[in-house]
Design an enzyme around this catalytic site. Structure first.
Site, short mmCIF file in Angstrom:
data_model
loop_
_atom_site.label_atom_id
_atom_site.label_comp_id
_atom_site.label_asym_id
_atom_site.label_seq_id
_atom_site.Cartn_x
_atom_site.Cartn_y
_atom_site.Cartn_z
N ASP A 165 -33.44 5.37 96.87
CA ASP A 165 -32.94 4.48 97.91
C ASP A 165 -34.11 4.14 98.85
O ASP A 165 -34.95 3.32 98.51
CB ASP A 165 -31.78 5.21 98.61
CG ASP A 165 -31.03 4.37 99.60
OD1 ASP A 165 -31.29 3.17 99.71
OD2 ASP A 165 -30.15 4.92 100.30
N ASP B 154 -30.62 10.77 90.49
CA ASP B 154 -29.50 9.84 90.32
C ASP B 154 -29.79 8.50 90.98
O ASP B 154 -29.50 7.45 90.42
CB ASP B 154 -28.19 10.45 90.87
CG ASP B 154 -28.32 10.91 92.31
OD1 ASP B 154 -29.42 11.33 92.72
OD2 ASP B 154 -27.32 10.86 93.05
C1 PRP Z 1 -29.51 11.15 97.23
C2 PRP Z 1 -30.27 11.05 95.93
C3 PRP Z 1 -31.69 11.19 96.34
C4 PRP Z 1 -31.72 10.61 97.74
C5 PRP Z 1 -32.26 9.23 97.67
O1 PRP Z 1 -29.29 12.50 97.48
O2 PRP Z 1 -29.88 12.04 95.01
O3 PRP Z 1 -32.10 12.54 96.36
O4 PRP Z 1 -30.38 10.57 98.21
O5 PRP Z 1 -32.34 8.68 98.95
P1 PRP Z 1 -33.72 8.26 99.63
O6 PRP Z 1 -34.48 7.45 98.61
O7 PRP Z 1 -33.26 7.39 100.79
O8 PRP Z 1 -34.41 9.48 100.06
P2 PRP Z 1 -28.32 13.03 98.62
O9 PRP Z 1 -29.11 13.36 99.83
O10 PRP Z 1 -27.18 12.05 98.79
O11 PRP Z 1 -27.83 14.41 98.08
P3 PRP Z 1 -27.05 14.80 96.74
O12 PRP Z 1 -28.06 14.62 95.61
O13 PRP Z 1 -26.65 16.20 96.95
O14 PRP Z 1 -25.88 13.86 96.56
#
Ligand code: PRP
Length: 184
Positions: free
Chosen positions: A106, A103
């Site tokens: 970041d 999704d």
């Molecule tokens: C979000 C997203 C990625 C990650 C990206 O997941 O789905 O996996 O953060 O962030 P990064 O590039 O800083 O590593 P999250 O941990 O929020 O969990 P979720 O998918 O359960 O919402």
């Protein structure tokens, strides 16, 4: 529609229609790039579940779908940098063309770890499709082959994306009001 959740949205960033159109474009690009081949989509739970469901229905290729779950953010708004595999693959990806579906990209902590892990499994190829990318936040380099939208560092929710496990069910992507996540 959950009007209580909607009160916490400052503004809509991408409407349902904009998301639908962009996902269709990504699907068309993937269909063309992998023509004559088959694909395994690996959705990264939980945020990608809606994107995976919409994207897979745009694919005309033979494909299978698997999911992994990793932990990174917890209930906060910034990555802890800790990546842990909570649910591993169910399928063997050796010799397969793999498309990781996320999704949001970041800092890149989650995906750089995950892509390294998958590249160690003798897949024929491993590529990444992310709906959203926040390039200004990147601390780990990650190669992105398919990106829906590149966005500034807004705190976004909806269409699978959460804050503290809420808002995933919103059909659009919206910017969360800072008062929701800022500590007094
Ligand atoms: C979000 C997203 C990625 C990650 C990206 O997941 O789905 O996996 O953060 O962030 P990064 O590039 O800083 O590593 P999250 O941990 O929020 O969990 P979720 O998918 O359960 O919402």
């Amino acid at each position: 529609m959950n009007t209580k959740l909607e009160q916490d949205i400052e503004r809509v960033l991408f409407t349902e229609e904009e998301l639908r159109q962009r996902v269709a474009q990504l699907g068309a690009q993937i269909n063309a790039d992998y023509a004559g081949r088959s694909l395994i989509l690996i959705g990264v739970l939980r945020g990608s579940f809606i994107f995976v469901a919409d994207l897979v229905r745009q694919l005309s290729l033979p494909c299978t779908v698997d999911f992994m779950a990793v932990s990174s953010y917890g209930a906060g708004t910034t990555s802890s940098g800790q990546v842990r595999i909570v649910k591993d693959l169910s399928e063997d990806i050796a010799g397969r063309d793999v498309l990781v579906v996320e999704d949001i990209l970041d800092t890149g902590h989650t995906l750089s770890h995950l892509l390294r892990y998958l590249e160690g499994k003798q897949a024929a190829s491993v590529r990444l499709c992310t709906l959203l990318d926040k390039p200004s936040r990147r601390t780990q380099p990650v190669e992105v082959q398919y990106c829906g939208f590149s966005i500034p560092d807004y705190f976004v929710v909806g269409y699978g994306l959460d804050y503290a496990e809420q808002y995933r069910s919103l059909p659009y992507i919206g910017v969360l009001k800072p008062c929701v996540y800022e500590k007094p």
